[in-house]
Design a protein around this motif. Structure first.
Motif, PDB file in Angstrom:
ATOM      1  N   UNK A 122      -0.763  -5.697   5.891  1.00 16.45           N
ATOM      2  CA  UNK A 122      -0.266  -5.447   4.378  1.00 16.45           C
ATOM      3  C   UNK A 122       0.632  -4.385   4.694  1.00 16.45           C
ATOM      4  N   UNK A 123       1.948  -4.274   4.165  1.00 11.82           N
ATOM      5  CA  UNK A 123       3.270  -3.529   4.186  1.00 11.82           C
ATOM      6  C   UNK A 123       2.785  -2.049   3.529  1.00 11.82           C
ATOM      7  N   UNK A 124       3.003  -1.109   4.089  1.00  6.58           N
ATOM      8  CA  UNK A 124       3.104   0.117   3.586  1.00  6.58           C
ATOM      9  C   UNK A 124       4.504   0.497   2.795  1.00  6.58           C
ATOM     10  N   UNK A 125       4.576   1.262   1.798  1.00 12.03           N
ATOM     11  CA  UNK A 125       5.749   1.594   1.163  1.00 12.03           C
ATOM     12  C   UNK A 125       5.977   3.332   1.254  1.00 12.03           C
TER      13      UNK A 125
ATOM     14  N   UNK B 221       0.996  -1.086  -0.060  1.00 12.82           N
ATOM     15  CA  UNK B 221       0.010   0.187  -0.004  1.00 12.82           C
ATOM     16  C   UNK B 221       0.888   1.366  -0.036  1.00 12.82           C
ATOM     17  N   UNK B 222       0.566   2.248  -0.836  1.00 11.82           N
ATOM     18  CA  UNK B 222       1.164   3.665  -0.858  1.00 11.82           C
ATOM     19  C   UNK B 222       0.070   4.537  -0.279  1.00 11.82           C
ATOM     20  N   UNK B 223       0.274   5.369   0.690  1.00  7.31           N
ATOM     21  CA  UNK B 223      -0.611   6.350   1.411  1.00  7.31           C
ATOM     22  C   UNK B 223      -0.206   7.699   1.016  1.00  7.31           C
TER      23      UNK B 223
ATOM     24  N   UNK C 187      -3.437   0.937  -3.446  1.00  9.42           N
ATOM     25  CA  UNK C 187      -3.326  -0.739  -3.193  1.00  9.42           C
ATOM     26  C   UNK C 187      -2.808  -1.397  -4.214  1.00  9.42           C
ATOM     27  N   UNK C 188      -1.675  -2.067  -4.102  1.00  8.16           N
ATOM     28  CA  UNK C 188      -1.128  -2.875  -5.492  1.00  8.16           C
ATOM     29  C   UNK C 188      -1.317  -4.334  -4.900  1.00  8.16           C
ATOM     30  N   UNK C 189      -2.369  -4.873  -5.755  1.00  9.12           N
ATOM     31  CA  UNK C 189      -2.695  -6.192  -5.606  1.00  9.12           C
ATOM     32  C   UNK C 189      -2.234  -7.012  -6.823  1.00  9.12           C
ATOM     33  N   UNK C 190      -2.162  -8.516  -6.459  1.00 12.09           N
ATOM     34  CA  UNK C 190      -1.959  -9.430  -7.698  1.00 12.09           C
ATOM     35  C   UNK C 190      -3.561  -9.667  -8.264  1.00 12.09           C
TER      36      UNK C 190
END
Lengths: 214, 214
Positions: free
Chosen positions: A83-86, A37-39, A95-98
């Motif tokens: 879920x890790x934040x970057x 996740x980027x916020x 929110x980057x998902x597969x």
């Protein structure tokens, strides 16, 4: 100063990737992105009461890092915890998902470039101090990072599409990697976990950039 | 007789695959395999107290079917509940997983051909009447089913390795599909969920068989 296994692995992989690239600039090290996740700064404040992320570990691109902060992501069917934040913060929460993640959460999300969130899917993000709902869920389109000098050697421009070949029993060639060029970026092929597992490659392996099936 | 959506979809896809193949035998319909379990007859008896599976739905290959029976699969780190069994019984019990599944369960499993279980990983399988532990966990190597007449047209032999091309934004070419030929088999490209998600293809899409990167 004691080094962790992860830190030693990072340095080793970075050196390996540089050596390989020095020998042949079409051979580029692979980074595998798990869901993350980027916020936006305002959302970081809502979820954590913080102005800035704290660094958990550096990643390969200068200035980018995995943050200590983690969130729960809630979909219609299931949730992912921790879920890790970057970091650092971005203009928009993402929110980057597969595709496997999307299926598990019970949502569909567009395959798109980072930051291009017009079609992104609404999802709930929970931190220790609050919960937000944002049109943030997306599947990252395949892409390759590199700096301008590397791009020049390869005669590539930002947003060019290239193919990448992968060796091994699960090898193959994937189409439509978006070339993304920024100062200071180091060459890196980004795959999500579905792609890495399908091709049988891991973080630190090397892919072969090619302009066309040949 | 009322038909379910799944049944209508099956018929439609089967007809579509046949039409495409009739036009061009190198265009072959794709089947996506989610994780599933094959049981030896003795293990079916132990887990369910049954001599034979009961049919839940037919699949594309004649005589093969998804069974009503489902099991729980336990790994060192996690479990999958209600994993579908496929009938009829096999000589050996086999748990087919994706690499993503393996990671979730907390085990490593070899990428191998169905039935080749010398290197398979021990895993616990739980049914309503008992639990067994078998060296059964594997990741199915990419493969293509076809009958002898289709293989003859393509000049392929059993166990040949071919490449398959996939269209679309997530398209590409995957290497090392094992050609498997048996009487009555219909042409079908088998991918696991990781591969299907990585290539952006779904059950019923069509792949392009090719002998080499060209």
């Amino acid at each position: 100063m004691e080094l962790t296994f992860d830190q030693i692995a990072d340095v080793t992989l970075a050196v390996y990737g540089k050596l390989v690239a020095a020998l042949d600039p079409t051979r580029i090290v692979i980074g595998v992105s798990n869901r993350h996740v980027h916020l936006a700064a305002a959302d970081l404040m809502t979820l954590f009461g913080l102005d800035e992320f704290t660094v958990y570990r550096q990643v390969r691109q200068p200035g980018e890092f995995a943050a200590e902060q983690r969130v729960n992501v809630h979909g219609p069917k299931a949730s992912f915890r921790d879920v890790r934040c970057m970091g650092p913060c971005r203009a928009k929460t993402q929110v980057e998902l597969s595709l496997t993640d999307c299926r598990a959460l019970g949502l569909t999300a567009p395959i798109t470039q980072s930051g291009h969130l017009d079609e992104a899917t609404a999802v709930e993000i929970e931190g220790p101090m609050g919960t937000i709902r944002r049109p943030a869920a997306m599947v990252a389109a395949r892409h390759i990072h590199m700096g301008p000098s590397h791009a020049e050697v390869l005669q590539l421009r930002d947003q060019d599409l290239v193919k990448v070949g992968f060796d091994g029993a699960r090898g193959g060639v994937l189409d439509n990697f978006i070339v993304r060029i920024k100062p200071l970026w180091v060459p890196e092929i980004h795959l999500d976990v579905d792609e890495a597992n399908a091709l049988g490659v891991q973080q630190g392996d090397v892919g072969q950039l090619m302009r066309s099936r040949s």
